[in-house]
Design a protein around this motif. Structure first.
Motif, PDB file in Angstrom:
ATOM      1  N   GLN A  31       0.844  -1.193   0.000  1.00 44.71           N
ATOM      2  CA  GLN A  31       0.000   0.000   0.000  1.00 44.71           C
ATOM      3  C   GLN A  31       0.880   1.243   0.000  1.00 44.71           C
ATOM      4  OE1 GLN A  31      -2.436   0.411   3.485  1.00 44.71           O
ATOM      5  NE2 GLN A  31      -3.503   2.235   2.737  1.00 44.71           N
ATOM      6  N   LYS A  32       0.557   2.190  -0.869  1.00 44.30           N
ATOM      7  CA  LYS A  32       1.288   3.451  -0.924  1.00 44.30           C
ATOM      8  C   LYS A  32       0.670   4.447   0.050  1.00 44.30           C
ATOM      9  CE  LYS A  32       2.638   7.070  -4.215  1.00 44.30           C
ATOM     10  NZ  LYS A  32       2.553   7.509  -5.630  1.00 44.30           N
ATOM     11  N   ILE A  33       1.509   5.068   0.866  1.00 48.51           N
ATOM     12  CA  ILE A  33       1.079   6.073   1.840  1.00 48.51           C
ATOM     13  C   ILE A  33       1.744   7.396   1.476  1.00 48.51           C
ATOM     14  CG2 ILE A  33       0.977   6.713   4.274  1.00 48.51           C
ATOM     15  CD1 ILE A  33      -0.495   4.125   3.684  1.00 48.51           C
ATOM     16  N   TRP A  35       1.726  11.765   2.161  1.00 39.99           N
ATOM     17  CA  TRP A  35       1.223  12.928   2.887  1.00 39.99           C
ATOM     18  C   TRP A  35       2.221  14.073   2.779  1.00 39.99           C
ATOM     19  CZ3 TRP A  35       4.450  14.291   6.960  1.00 39.99           C
ATOM     20  CH2 TRP A  35       5.240  13.273   7.521  1.00 39.99           C
ATOM     21  N   GLU A  53       6.320  10.010   0.669  1.00 37.17           N
ATOM     22  CA  GLU A  53       5.651   8.897  -0.013  1.00 37.17           C
ATOM     23  C   GLU A  53       6.327   7.625   0.471  1.00 37.17           C
ATOM     24  OE1 GLU A  53       5.451   9.114  -4.245  1.00 37.17           O
ATOM     25  OE2 GLU A  53       4.962  11.252  -4.258  1.00 37.17           O
ATOM     26  N   THR A  54       5.600   6.815   1.194  1.00 31.68           N
ATOM     27  CA  THR A  54       6.196   5.603   1.735  1.00 31.68           C
ATOM     28  C   THR A  54       5.280   4.419   1.469  1.00 31.68           C
ATOM     29  OG1 THR A  54       7.257   4.637   3.693  1.00 31.68           O
ATOM     30  CG2 THR A  54       5.269   5.969   4.065  1.00 31.68           C
ATOM     31  N   ARG A  56       3.372   0.642   2.991  1.00 37.01           N
ATOM     32  CA  ARG A  56       2.974  -0.262   4.065  1.00 37.01           C
ATOM     33  C   ARG A  56       2.834  -1.645   3.445  1.00 37.01           C
ATOM     34  NH1 ARG A  56      -1.607   2.139   7.063  1.00 37.01           N
ATOM     35  NH2 ARG A  56       0.109   3.346   7.965  1.00 37.01           N
ATOM     36  N   ASP A  64       8.157  -2.590   7.269  1.00 33.72           N
ATOM     37  CA  ASP A  64       7.604  -1.244   7.453  1.00 33.72           C
ATOM     38  C   ASP A  64       8.509  -0.414   8.365  1.00 33.72           C
ATOM     39  OD1 ASP A  64       5.447  -1.964   5.916  1.00 33.72           O
ATOM     40  OD2 ASP A  64       4.070  -2.228   7.596  1.00 33.72           O
ATOM     41  N   GLU A  68      10.886   2.998   7.470  1.00 31.12           N
ATOM     42  CA  GLU A  68      10.800   4.272   8.186  1.00 31.12           C
ATOM     43  C   GLU A  68      12.152   4.668   8.759  1.00 31.12           C
ATOM     44  OE1 GLU A  68       8.099   6.802  11.308  1.00 31.12           O
ATOM     45  OE2 GLU A  68       7.316   5.102  10.191  1.00 31.12           O
ATOM     46  N   ARG A  88       6.474  11.550  11.259  1.00 32.43           N
ATOM     47  CA  ARG A  88       5.591  12.642  11.691  1.00 32.43           C
ATOM     48  C   ARG A  88       6.291  13.508  12.735  1.00 32.43           C
ATOM     49  NH1 ARG A  88       1.219  14.157   8.551  1.00 32.43           N
ATOM     50  NH2 ARG A  88       0.064  12.316   7.856  1.00 32.43           N
TER      51      ARG A  88
END
Length: 244
Positions: A31-33, A35, A53-54, A56, A64, A68, A88
């Motif tokens: 899954q592309k995340i 923000w 753009e990371t 999951r 994962d 990070e 974050r």
């Protein structure tokens, strides 16, 4: 206007899969995340921002976490600088400290999946003023069966590290020829071959991608050396060579 990093403008398609000698466990969903966070209340045209753009990976929390950590490591501006606790948290701290004139772009993307391997490319671009920022690159070659990232020692047969870097030097000669620099002795003296940890075990070749200023000046971007697998017969472990 300062240039945006290339990876923020384009997304490369995934490379096709290939049958390898190693067994193939069930491939997890990816899954592309994405923000972006900007400095709160900033009205300037140069408001600071953090763009991420990371990925999951389903049922692979260790990967994962490694993605990070690797992206956070790319935000370091000095050796030994402690890592933030999270992406974050990094964004909150940067934007609170610098409301204007700072940009961080971070990306993790799946560039290949074959056998039991997921190959993740990591990209960064840090801008803090001046004509341009500093880009960075890295790779994670994650083995689903071993449940960890592979290092160069995992890939090589015993005693073959020198042979591997000899093949890399041959790939550099190919790169110099493609850049029409194979006869430029001044360039080669100024930018000699050096090893890199940025190694991608792709389905059809092994790739080395260098940071700027490693093999060439900034304007030449990230030099990419490609080693065909036939050159690595007797160097790589058989399970990491494509099936014939």
């Amino acid at each position: 206007m300062r240039p945006l990093p290339l990876f923020a403008l384009a997304y490369l398609p995934l490379l096709g899969a290939c049958q390898w000698l190693a067994p193939q466990p069930a491939s997890p969903a990816v899954q592309k995340i994405a923000w972006e966070q900007r400095a709160e209340g900033c009205q300037s045209e140069r408001c600071s921002l953090v763009n991420v753009e990371t990925l999951r990976i389903s049922d692979v929390p260790a990967l994962d976490a490694q993605i990070e950590r690797a992206l956070l490591a790319m935000t370091r501006e000095a050796d030994g600088q402690p890592l933030p606790a999270s992406l974050r948290g990094y964004a909150d701290a940067l934007l609170a400290e610098s409301r204007e004139g700072r940009e961080t772009w971070l990306q993790a993307k799946l560039v290949d999946r074959h056998g039991d391997l997921l190959v993740i490319e990591l990209s960064s671009y840090l801008y803090s003023g001046g004509a341009h920022g500093m880009p960075g690159r890295g790779f994670i070659n994650y083995s689903l069966s071993r449940q960890r990232a592979l290092q160069l020692d995992d890939l090589l047969l015993p005693g073959q590290e020198d042979a591997f870097w000899t093949a890399a030097r041959e790939a550099r000669r190919d790169w110099l020829k493609a850049q029409q620099l194979d006869q430029n002795r001044d360039f080669q003296a100024s930018w000699p071959f050096v090893p890199t940890a940025n190694i991608a075990l792709l389905h059809d070749k092994l790739q080395l991608k260098y940071d700027v200023y490693a093999l060439a000046p900034y304007a030449m971007g990230h030099p990419t050396l490609e080693i065909p697998y036939p050159r690595l017969q007797g160097v790589l472990r058989p399970e990491y060579l494509p099936a014939r």
